[in-house]
Design a protein around this motif. Structure first.
Motif, PDB file in Angstrom:
ATOM      1  N   ASP A 154      -7.791  45.726  59.364  1.00 32.62           N
ATOM      2  CA  ASP A 154      -7.309  46.370  58.141  1.00 32.62           C
ATOM      3  C   ASP A 154      -6.643  45.341  57.235  1.00 32.62           C
ATOM      4  OD1 ASP A 154      -8.166  48.890  58.896  1.00 32.62           O
ATOM      5  OD2 ASP A 154      -6.233  49.482  59.752  1.00 32.62           O
ATOM      6  N   ILE A 155      -7.027  45.355  55.973  1.00 32.48           N
ATOM      7  CA  ILE A 155      -6.386  44.520  54.955  1.00 32.48           C
ATOM      8  C   ILE A 155      -5.335  45.394  54.276  1.00 32.48           C
ATOM      9  CG2 ILE A 155      -6.749  43.012  52.987  1.00 32.48           C
ATOM     10  CD1 ILE A 155      -8.250  42.213  55.596  1.00 32.48           C
ATOM     11  N   ILE A 156      -4.056  45.076  54.504  1.00 39.44           N
ATOM     12  CA  ILE A 156      -2.941  45.940  54.112  1.00 39.44           C
ATOM     13  C   ILE A 156      -2.065  45.232  53.086  1.00 39.44           C
ATOM     14  CG2 ILE A 156      -0.889  47.167  54.949  1.00 39.44           C
ATOM     15  CD1 ILE A 156      -2.269  47.245  57.722  1.00 39.44           C
ATOM     16  N   THR A 157      -1.737  45.932  52.038  1.00 41.87           N
ATOM     17  CA  THR A 157      -0.736  45.450  51.086  1.00 41.87           C
ATOM     18  C   THR A 157       0.597  46.083  51.442  1.00 41.87           C
ATOM     19  OG1 THR A 157      -2.335  45.136  49.304  1.00 41.87           O
ATOM     20  CG2 THR A 157      -0.016  45.371  48.683  1.00 41.87           C
ATOM     21  N   SER A 158       1.619  45.245  51.634  1.00 45.02           N
ATOM     22  CA  SER A 158       2.952  45.777  51.964  1.00 45.02           C
ATOM     23  C   SER A 158       4.018  44.838  51.431  1.00 45.02           C
ATOM     24  CB  SER A 158       3.115  45.934  53.476  1.00 45.02           C
ATOM     25  OG  SER A 158       3.083  44.686  54.129  1.00 45.02           O
ATOM     26  N   ASP A 159       5.147  45.402  51.142  1.00 45.20           N
ATOM     27  CA  ASP A 159       6.343  44.655  50.773  1.00 45.20           C
ATOM     28  C   ASP A 159       7.447  45.011  51.753  1.00 45.20           C
ATOM     29  OD1 ASP A 159       5.549  43.169  48.401  1.00 45.20           O
ATOM     30  OD2 ASP A 159       5.298  45.135  47.449  1.00 45.20           O
ATOM     31  N   PRO A 160       8.487  44.201  51.853  1.00 44.29           N
ATOM     32  CA  PRO A 160       9.540  44.487  52.822  1.00 44.29           C
ATOM     33  C   PRO A 160      10.116  45.901  52.640  1.00 44.29           C
ATOM     34  CG  PRO A 160       9.805  42.289  51.937  1.00 44.29           C
ATOM     35  CD  PRO A 160       8.721  42.930  51.135  1.00 44.29           C
ATOM     36  N   PRO A 161      10.207  46.683  53.711  1.00 42.94           N
ATOM     37  CA  PRO A 161      10.807  48.019  53.606  1.00 42.94           C
ATOM     38  C   PRO A 161      12.276  47.928  53.228  1.00 42.94           C
ATOM     39  CG  PRO A 161       9.514  47.795  55.617  1.00 42.94           C
ATOM     40  CD  PRO A 161       9.662  46.420  55.046  1.00 42.94           C
ATOM     41  N   PHE A 206      15.255  47.349  62.967  1.00 43.55           N
ATOM     42  CA  PHE A 206      13.922  47.942  62.890  1.00 43.55           C
ATOM     43  C   PHE A 206      12.892  46.829  62.708  1.00 43.55           C
ATOM     44  CE2 PHE A 206      16.765  51.359  61.469  1.00 43.55           C
ATOM     45  CZ  PHE A 206      16.353  52.381  62.311  1.00 43.55           C
ATOM     46  N   HIS A 207      11.894  46.811  63.606  1.00 43.11           N
ATOM     47  CA  HIS A 207      10.828  45.813  63.564  1.00 43.11           C
ATOM     48  C   HIS A 207       9.570  46.477  63.009  1.00 43.11           C
ATOM     49  CE1 HIS A 207      12.861  42.885  66.406  1.00 43.11           C
ATOM     50  NE2 HIS A 207      13.579  43.994  66.598  1.00 43.11           N
ATOM     51  N   PHE A 208       8.950  45.818  62.036  1.00 44.53           N
ATOM     52  CA  PHE A 208       7.743  46.347  61.407  1.00 44.53           C
ATOM     53  C   PHE A 208       6.547  45.460  61.750  1.00 44.53           C
ATOM     54  CE2 PHE A 208      11.306  48.045  59.164  1.00 44.53           C
ATOM     55  CZ  PHE A 208      10.930  49.341  58.840  1.00 44.53           C
ATOM     56  N   TRP A 209       5.347  46.038  61.619  1.00 43.38           N
ATOM     57  CA  TRP A 209       4.151  45.320  62.037  1.00 43.38           C
ATOM     58  C   TRP A 209       3.830  44.128  61.137  1.00 43.38           C
ATOM     59  CZ3 TRP A 209       2.245  45.219  66.602  1.00 43.38           C
ATOM     60  CH2 TRP A 209       2.446  46.292  67.459  1.00 43.38           C
ATOM     61  N   SER A 210       4.357  44.096  59.926  1.00 42.33           N
ATOM     62  CA  SER A 210       4.156  42.927  59.064  1.00 42.33           C
ATOM     63  C   SER A 210       4.966  41.735  59.547  1.00 42.33           C
ATOM     64  CB  SER A 210       4.571  43.251  57.632  1.00 42.33           C
ATOM     65  OG  SER A 210       5.981  43.433  57.570  1.00 42.33           O
ATOM     66  N   GLY A 211       5.925  41.975  60.434  1.00 41.32           N
ATOM     67  CA  GLY A 211       6.883  40.959  60.842  1.00 41.32           C
ATOM     68  C   GLY A 211       8.241  41.148  60.199  1.00 41.32           C
ATOM     69  N   ALA A 212       8.339  42.050  59.234  1.00 44.20           N
ATOM     70  CA  ALA A 212       9.620  42.311  58.569  1.00 44.20           C
ATOM     71  C   ALA A 212      10.608  42.963  59.533  1.00 44.20           C
ATOM     72  CB  ALA A 212       9.406  43.213  57.362  1.00 44.20           C
ATOM     73  N   ARG A 213      11.905  42.681  59.320  1.00 44.35           N
ATOM     74  CA  ARG A 213      12.970  43.291  60.099  1.00 44.35           C
ATOM     75  C   ARG A 213      14.064  43.782  59.155  1.00 44.35           C
ATOM     76  NH1 ARG A 213      14.096  39.419  65.404  1.00 44.35           N
ATOM     77  NH2 ARG A 213      11.904  39.229  66.066  1.00 44.35           N
ATOM     78  N   ILE A 214      14.648  44.922  59.504  1.00 39.79           N
ATOM     79  CA  ILE A 214      15.764  45.463  58.725  1.00 39.79           C
ATOM     80  C   ILE A 214      16.920  45.723  59.680  1.00 39.79           C
ATOM     81  CG2 ILE A 214      16.615  47.405  57.363  1.00 39.79           C
ATOM     82  CD1 ILE A 214      13.855  47.859  56.326  1.00 39.79           C
ATOM     83  N   THR A 215      18.100  45.281  59.290  1.00 38.22           N
ATOM     84  CA  THR A 215      19.306  45.578  60.053  1.00 38.22           C
ATOM     85  C   THR A 215      20.039  46.741  59.385  1.00 38.22           C
ATOM     86  OG1 THR A 215      19.550  43.298  60.803  1.00 38.22           O
ATOM     87  CG2 THR A 215      21.514  44.686  60.874  1.00 38.22           C
TER      88      THR A 215
END
Length: 681
Positions: free
Chosen positions: A571-578, A657-666
Motif C-alpha cells: 500500500d502506498i499511503i500518504t500520512s502526516d504525524p498524528p 502511542f506507536h504508529f505504523w509510519s514510525g511516528a510516536r506520540i507521548t
C-alpha cells in the motif's frame, strides 16, 4: 476407514453441449470428483468426458478413464445420461444401456489399467432437446472422484486426504443454540461453497450439554441429534470428511472430572455411546474426536491432568470401537491436554497411543501462534524470527513425536487469537499474511493436516464470500507452494513536500522476484523501481505518480510478483504525524481526541513516572491491543478501556502511542479515583 464403505463426493458441474451448425464444432467437458474404497483394494479414478463433435440429433463422445488406485484387471464404467441421450455405436469398449443408465465394459485387448494409467474409448450417440454431459461416473462400482480413499488402518493417508480443513466455529458449539453467537443457520449451500473453495474436510465443533436430558440416561434431544445428522450428511454429500466432537462440554462439565468422577464419567460414556450408535453406519468419511481442548480443575498438576485425559481417551476408544459397524475401523482423533504441543503433553498422548495399539488413530493439537504476537501485547507487532521459531518448534515437536512414527497429526484449529474482522488493526494485515505463509509452508513440509478456525471472521456465511479475499488467496496458496513476502506491506509518504525513495526488504522464500504491477500495468525496472540483492526501492518518480493528490490514507496498491505463489501487496499511503488533544473523562469512559492523518496505530506503552509498567500485564509496558486500548478512526479517538484503568494506580501515567509510519506520540494521563484527565504536556 471401512473397506466396504465409500464417501460421497462433490460432483463437478457439466457444461451443456452446444449445437453445431455451418461446420462449427463445440466441445463440452466434465470431470467427476469424489472418493471411494472397494472391498479388496484401494480404488480411485478420474474420468474426462468430452464431446469433440456434435450435430443435429447426434454427437461423438470421447471418454478417458485414469486409475488412481490399485491396478485393475477387468473394468466397467457406469454413468447416467441426464438428458435422455442414447449410445448408437462404440469402440474400444462394449457399451450397453438400460434406460438412461449406461455401462461400458473393457474390450478383450484393454482389460488392465495399471495404477496411474489411462484407458480411452469412444462412442456415437443421439440426443434430442439438450445434450448435457454426465457428471457422475463409477469404475467397478466405485465413484470416480480424482482421489483415493485409504483403506482401514491407513490413518496417515486418511488424514492427508483431509487436508485442508475448515472449522464451522461458533455454530453447533454455540451456547445455548446454533445461532446464539451470531452466525446464521448452517445450510448445504454453505458447505458446498466451502468444498468449492478447495477445502476437503470440515470440523463440526458440537456442544451437547444443552441438548440432552438428566441422569442417568442423558438422552440426547432427538431434534438436536437430527440437526447434527443433517449437517453431517450434507457435508459428506459435498465430498467433505467430517469431524464430530464434544466441544465446550470440556469446560462446562468435563473439567469437573477430578472432583466428580462418577457423574462426569457416566455422562461422558452416555453421550459417546449415543453418538456412536447414531452414526455407526455412516461412511468412513465421518471422524470422531474425543473432546475439544480437555482441561481439568483442582488437579495436582500436569501429571495428573495427563492421567485423567488418558482415562477419558481410552474410554472413548472402548465405547466407539465396541459399538461396531463402521465404528470398528473409523478414524478416531485424540487430543493432548489443552491440545497443547508442549513436549510433555505430546509424550503423554504418545503413551496412550502405544497402549491402545490401534493404528487408525490420529493425534490433534491446536495452534494460535506465539501468544504475544497473536494478541498484540509486549510489543510483538511483527512476525519476527522469534514468532516464526515458535511456529517451527511447535510443528517440529508434533512431527518428531507422532508423524515420524507413522501417527498422523491434525492441527484441529489454527489462526491468531485476536484476529477478527470486528477488531481491525489488532494484527497488521501484512504481518498476518507472513504468518499465514509460514503456517502453510511449515505444516506442508512436516506432513500436518491443518483445519483453520473460522467463527465467521474469514468467511461471510450470509454472503458466501471471503471477508478478505487476499487472506484467503494466501491461505489457499500455502496448501501447495511458497509465496514471496517483504519486510512490510505499506510505504508511508508525507502529505506535502518532496517525496523520497522508499525501500523494502524482499523475502523470496525460495521464489524469484519477477517485478511490480499496479493494476494491469507493469512498473518499469530502473525507472519506477530498482532491486539490489533483496532490497526493493521505489523511486520518487513512481511514488509521486502513485500518490496522486496525496490525500491521507491509501492512494494506491502495487503488487510484488514472484515466480510462484500469491503476489505481495504494498500500500502506498500518504500520512502526516498524528496529533492529540486534552481530554477529561472517567475510568469507564475515556477517549483521547486524535487526528490520525492517514496513519494507523500499532501499539501503546504505559509507564508510571518511575519507569515501571502501568496497567494490566505489569510485566511489560506494552498493553494488549483492543483489550486495553482501541483506536476509533471514524470518530477520531483513541479509547482507553475500563480493563486498562482497573489495574492502574492513582497518579500520572505516560502513554506512548506507536504508529505504523514510525511516528510516536507521548500523552500523559492522571487518574484520581474514577476521574481521568489527559494531555500532551
Amino acid at each position: 476407514m471401512s473397506k466396504a464403505r465409500r464417501r460421497l463426493g462433490a460432483l463437478a458441474g457439466a457444461l451443456a453441449a452446444l449445437l453445431v451448425t455451418g461446420g462449427i464444432t463445440a466441445t463440452a467437458t466434465a470431470t467427476a470428483t469424489a472418493t471411494a474404497t472397494a472391498t479388496q483394494a484401494a480404488q480411485g479414478c478420474r474420468v474426462d468426458y468430452a464431446v469433440p463433435a456434435q450435430w443435429q440429433g447426434g454427437f461423438t463422445a470421447s471418454v478417458r478413464v485414469t486409475n488412481l488406485g490399485d491396478p485393475i484387471s477387468g473394468w466397467n464404467l457406469g454413468w447416467v445420461f441426464p438428458s435422455g441421450q442414447r449410445v448408437t455405436q462404440s469402440w474400444n469398449a462394449t457399451v450397453t444401456s438400460s434406460g438412461d443408465r449406461v455401462t461400458a465394459v473393457h474390450a478383450s485387448y484393454n482389460p488392465s489399467i495399471p495404477t496411474g494409467a489411462t484407458v480411452s474409448f469412444g462412442f456415437n450417440g443421439s440426443w434430442a432437446g439438450t445434450n448435457t454431459a454426465p457428471t457422475a461416473f463409477t469404475l467397478n462400482g466405485v465413484t470416480c472422484t480424482g482421489d483415493v480413499e485409504p483403506q482401514p488402518g491407513d490413518a496417515m493417508a486418511a488424514v492427508a486426504a483431509m487436508q485442508p480443513g475448515w472449522n464451522l466455529g461458533n455454530t453447533l458449539d454455540a451456547i445455548p443454540d446454533e445461532t446464539s453467537w451470531g452466525n446464521p443457520l448452517t445450510t448445504r449451500a454453505l458447505l458446498h461453497h466451502v468444498r468449492s473453495q478447495g477445502y476437503r474436510s470440515v470440523r463440526l465443533p458440537i456442544t451437547w450439554s444443552n441438548h440432552h436430558g438428566p441422569a442417568p440416561d442423558y438422552a440426547i434431544d432427538p431434534v438436536w441429534l437430527d440437526r447434527v445428522r443433517e449437517v453431517v450428511d450434507w457435508s459428506l454429500a459435498e465430498g467433505l470428511s467430517v469431524v464430530v466432537n464434544l466441544h465446550h462440554d470440556s469446560w462446562q462439565w468435563i473439567s469437573n472430572y477430578p472432583g466428580d468422577r462418577a457423574n462426569v464419567l457416566a455422562r461422558y460414556r452416555a453421550l459417546w455411546t449415543r453418538i456412536a450408535t447414531a452414526f455407526r453406519d455412516h461412511p468412513s468419511g465421518l471422524v470422531f474426536e474425543s473432546v475439544n481442548e480437555p482441561q481439568f480443575t483442582g488437579t495436582s498438576g500436569a501429571e495428573e491432568d495427563d492421567r485423567l485425559l488418558h482415562e477419558l481417551n481410552t474410554e472413548f476408544h472402548r465405547i466407539v470401537r465396541g459399538s461396531g459397524g463402521g465404528n470398528a475401523t473409523r478414524l478416531l482423533v485424540l487430543p493432548t491436554v489443552h491440545t497443547s504441543a508442549d513436549q510433555a503433553r505430546l509424550d503423554a498422548l504418545l503413551a496412550t497411543y502405544q497402549e491402545l495399539r490401534d493404528t487408525n488413530i490420529a493425534a490433534t493439537v491446536h495452534f494460535y501462534g506465539f501468544w504475544p504476537f497473536s494478541v498484540n501485547i509486549a510489543g510483538f507487532t511483527r512476525f519476527n524470527a522469534e514468532v516464526e521459531q515458535d511456529l517451527v518448534g511447535t510443528f517440529d515437536r508434533v512431527h518428531n513425536t507422532f508423524v515420524s512414527r507413522g501417527i498422523p497429526v491434525v492441527i484441529g484449529e489454527w489462526a491468531l487469537l485476536n484476529y477478527d474482522h470486528n477488531r481491525p488493526g489488532v494484527i497488521e494485515r501484512g504481518e498476518f499474511l507472513k504468518f499465514i505463509e509460514a503456517v502453510g509452508h511449515h505444516a506442508r513440509t512436516r506432513g500436518l493436516t491443518t483445519m483453520i478456525w473460522d467463527a465467521g471472521q474469514f468467511l461471510d456465511r450470509a454472503g458466501l464470500r471471503w471477508r478478505d479475499q487476499g487472506l484467503h488467496d494466501a491461505i489457499k496458496s500455502g496448501w501447495t507452494t511458497r509465496s514471496g513476502t517483504a519486510s512490510a506491506d505499506r510505504v508511508h509518504l508525507p502529505g506535502s513536500g518532496a517525496i523520497p525513495a522508499k525501500s523494502l526488504t524482499l523475502n523470496p522464500n525460495g521464489t524469484t522476484f519477477r517485478g511490480l504491477r499496479h493494476g494491469g500495468t507493469e512498473l518499469v525496472r530502473g525507472t519506477d523501481y530498482t532491486v539490489s540483492g533483496t532490497t526493493l526501492t521505489l523511486t520518487p518518480t513512481a511514488l509521486t505518480r502513485l500518490a496522486g493528490n496525496r490525500a491521507h490514507g491509501v492512494n494506491a496498491t502495487v503488487e510484488a510478483r514472484f515466480s510462484q505463489g500469491v503476489p505481495w501487496p504494498i500500500d502506498i499511503i500518504t500520512s502526516d504525524p498524528p496529533t492529540q488533544a486534552a481530554a477529561t473523562g472517567t475510568t469507564t469512559s475515556f477517549a483521547i481526541p486524535t487526528r490520525f492523518n492517514g496513519d494507523q496505530l500499532a501499539t501503546m506503552e504505559a509507564e508510571y513516572d518511575d519507569g515501571s509498567p502501568a496497567g494490566p500485564a505489569n510485566w511489560t509496558p506494552f498493553k494488549e491491543f483492543w483489550q486495553h486500548f482501541q483506536p476509533d478512526y471514524a470518530a477520531g479517538t483513541l479509547i482507553l478501556k475500563p480493563e486498562f484503568f482497573a489495574e492502574v494506580d492513582d497518579g500520572r501515567v505516560t502513554l506512548t502511542f506507536h504508529f505504523w509510519s514510525g511516528a510516536r506520540i507521548t500523552y500523559r494521563i492522571t487518574k484520581d479515583g474514577g476521574a481521568v484527565t489527559g494531555g500532551t504536556g
